[in-house]
Design a protein around this motif. Structure first.
Motif, PDB file in Angstrom:
ATOM      1  N   MET A  54       0.823  -1.195   0.000  1.00 10.85           N
ATOM      2  CA  MET A  54       0.000   0.000   0.000  1.00 10.85           C
ATOM      3  C   MET A  54       0.867   1.258   0.000  1.00 10.85           C
ATOM      4  N   HIS A  55       1.987   1.224  -0.630  1.00  6.64           N
ATOM      5  CA  HIS A  55       2.863   2.383  -0.640  1.00  6.64           C
ATOM      6  C   HIS A  55       2.351   3.505  -1.542  1.00  6.64           C
ATOM      7  N   ARG A  56       1.270   3.295  -2.288  1.00  6.40           N
ATOM      8  CA  ARG A  56       0.708   4.339  -3.142  1.00  6.40           C
ATOM      9  C   ARG A  56      -0.650   4.832  -2.646  1.00  6.40           C
ATOM     10  N   VAL A  57      -1.055   4.397  -1.484  1.00  6.76           N
ATOM     11  CA  VAL A  57      -2.333   4.806  -0.909  1.00  6.76           C
ATOM     12  C   VAL A  57      -2.070   5.763   0.245  1.00  6.76           C
ATOM     13  N   ASP A  58      -2.684   6.942   0.170  1.00  6.01           N
ATOM     14  CA  ASP A  58      -2.508   7.928   1.240  1.00  6.01           C
ATOM     15  C   ASP A  58      -3.541   7.760   2.348  1.00  6.01           C
ATOM     16  N   ASP A  59      -4.799   7.514   1.973  1.00  5.26           N
ATOM     17  CA  ASP A  59      -5.873   7.397   2.945  1.00  5.26           C
ATOM     18  C   ASP A  59      -6.937   6.430   2.443  1.00  5.26           C
ATOM     19  N   ILE A  60      -7.682   5.883   3.372  1.00  7.01           N
ATOM     20  CA  ILE A  60      -8.861   5.092   3.071  1.00  7.01           C
ATOM     21  C   ILE A  60      -9.991   5.676   3.914  1.00  7.01           C
ATOM     22  N   PHE A  61     -11.117   5.967   3.268  1.00  6.93           N
ATOM     23  CA  PHE A  61     -12.254   6.557   3.957  1.00  6.93           C
ATOM     24  C   PHE A  61     -13.424   5.589   3.915  1.00  6.93           C
ATOM     25  N   LEU A  62     -14.215   5.569   4.961  1.00  4.80           N
ATOM     26  CA  LEU A  62     -15.405   4.736   5.040  1.00  4.80           C
ATOM     27  C   LEU A  62     -16.640   5.625   5.040  1.00  4.80           C
ATOM     28  N   ALA A  63     -17.737   5.084   4.491  1.00  3.66           N
ATOM     29  CA  ALA A  63     -18.987   5.840   4.459  1.00  3.66           C
ATOM     30  C   ALA A  63     -20.137   4.908   4.800  1.00  3.66           C
ATOM     31  N   SER A  64     -21.012   5.354   5.684  1.00  2.00           N
ATOM     32  CA  SER A  64     -22.173   4.546   6.049  1.00  2.00           C
ATOM     33  C   SER A  64     -23.257   4.691   4.977  1.00  2.00           C
ATOM     34  N   GLU A  65     -24.143   3.705   4.917  1.00  3.78           N
ATOM     35  CA  GLU A  65     -25.244   3.762   3.944  1.00  3.78           C
ATOM     36  C   GLU A  65     -26.136   4.967   4.195  1.00  3.78           C
ATOM     37  N   THR A  66     -26.348   5.297   5.450  1.00  2.00           N
ATOM     38  CA  THR A  66     -27.176   6.461   5.785  1.00  2.00           C
ATOM     39  C   THR A  66     -26.580   7.736   5.205  1.00  2.00           C
ATOM     40  N   CYS A  67     -25.286   7.905   5.344  1.00  2.00           N
ATOM     41  CA  CYS A  67     -24.619   9.101   4.820  1.00  2.00           C
ATOM     42  C   CYS A  67     -24.586   9.102   3.291  1.00  2.00           C
ATOM     43  N   ILE A  68     -24.476   7.926   2.691  1.00  2.00           N
ATOM     44  CA  ILE A  68     -24.481   7.831   1.227  1.00  2.00           C
ATOM     45  C   ILE A  68     -25.846   8.267   0.689  1.00  2.00           C
ATOM     46  N   ILE A  69     -26.915   7.821   1.332  1.00  3.18           N
ATOM     47  CA  ILE A  69     -28.259   8.227   0.927  1.00  3.18           C
ATOM     48  C   ILE A  69     -28.436   9.729   1.106  1.00  3.18           C
ATOM     49  N   GLU A  70     -27.884  10.271   2.174  1.00  4.70           N
ATOM     50  CA  GLU A  70     -27.938  11.722   2.403  1.00  4.70           C
ATOM     51  C   GLU A  70     -27.247  12.465   1.261  1.00  4.70           C
ATOM     52  N   ALA A  71     -26.120  11.955   0.802  1.00  4.72           N
ATOM     53  CA  ALA A  71     -25.404  12.578  -0.317  1.00  4.72           C
ATOM     54  C   ALA A  71     -26.238  12.514  -1.596  1.00  4.72           C
ATOM     55  N   MET A  72     -26.888  11.368  -1.838  1.00  6.64           N
ATOM     56  CA  MET A  72     -27.765  11.246  -3.007  1.00  6.64           C
ATOM     57  C   MET A  72     -28.867  12.296  -2.964  1.00  6.64           C
ATOM     58  N   ARG A  73     -29.454  12.476  -1.795  1.00  5.41           N
ATOM     59  CA  ARG A  73     -30.547  13.446  -1.642  1.00  5.41           C
ATOM     60  C   ARG A  73     -30.048  14.888  -1.745  1.00  5.41           C
ATOM     61  N   LEU A  74     -28.804  15.116  -1.410  1.00 12.62           N
ATOM     62  CA  LEU A  74     -28.220  16.443  -1.552  1.00 12.62           C
ATOM     63  C   LEU A  74     -27.950  16.758  -3.029  1.00 12.62           C
ATOM     64  N   LEU A  75     -27.509  15.760  -3.780  1.00 14.76           N
ATOM     65  CA  LEU A  75     -27.154  15.971  -5.188  1.00 14.76           C
ATOM     66  C   LEU A  75     -28.371  16.189  -6.081  1.00 14.76           C
ATOM     67  N   TRP A  76     -29.472  15.497  -5.808  1.00 14.81           N
ATOM     68  CA  TRP A  76     -30.636  15.580  -6.686  1.00 14.81           C
ATOM     69  C   TRP A  76     -31.143  17.010  -6.898  1.00 14.81           C
ATOM     70  N   PRO A  77     -31.450  17.776  -5.873  1.00 11.46           N
ATOM     71  CA  PRO A  77     -32.004  19.112  -6.127  1.00 11.46           C
ATOM     72  C   PRO A  77     -30.985  20.090  -6.715  1.00 11.46           C
ATOM     73  N   ARG A  78     -29.711  19.844  -6.499  1.00 11.81           N
ATOM     74  CA  ARG A  78     -28.686  20.754  -7.008  1.00 11.81           C
ATOM     75  C   ARG A  78     -28.300  20.455  -8.449  1.00 11.81           C
ATOM     76  N   LEU A  79     -28.191  19.177  -8.781  1.00 13.17           N
ATOM     77  CA  LEU A  79     -27.748  18.784 -10.121  1.00 13.17           C
ATOM     78  C   LEU A  79     -28.861  18.225 -11.000  1.00 13.17           C
ATOM     79  N   LYS A  80     -30.013  17.923 -10.385  1.00  9.73           N
ATOM     80  CA  LYS A  80     -31.115  17.269 -11.089  1.00  9.73           C
ATOM     81  C   LYS A  80     -30.645  15.964 -11.728  1.00  9.73           C
TER      82      LYS A  80
END
Length: 68
Positions: free
Chosen positions: A1-27
């Motif tokens: 893993m000498h080429r990886v700087d970070d690994i981030f985790l995301a919960s399903e709840t937060c992923i759905i929140e992101a989907m709902r944030l993107l829809w009204p802004r980007l349609k």
């Protein structure tokens, strides 16, 4: 893993929140997996502050009958 700087985790709840944030802004409905990078930025804004960030958003595998 000498080429990886970070690994981030995301919960399903937060992923759905992101989907709902993107829809009204980007349609644009994005699939759950495509919303993960947006979720990461929303959860850790200090890691991305002042940087140019590109996110590929797609919705090709989205089932409109099963939206969260």
């Amino acid at each position: 893993m000498h080429r990886v700087d970070d690994i981030f985790l995301a919960s399903e709840t937060c992923i759905i929140e992101a989907m709902r944030l993107l829809w009204p802004r980007l349609k644009t409905l994005v699939e759950l997996s495509a919303a993960v990078p947006m979720t990461t930025i929303m959860q850790q804004p200090d890691k991305f502050s002042g940087k140019r960030v590109v996110i590929v958003l797609s919705g090709g595998n989205l089932d409109l009958n099963a939206l969260p």
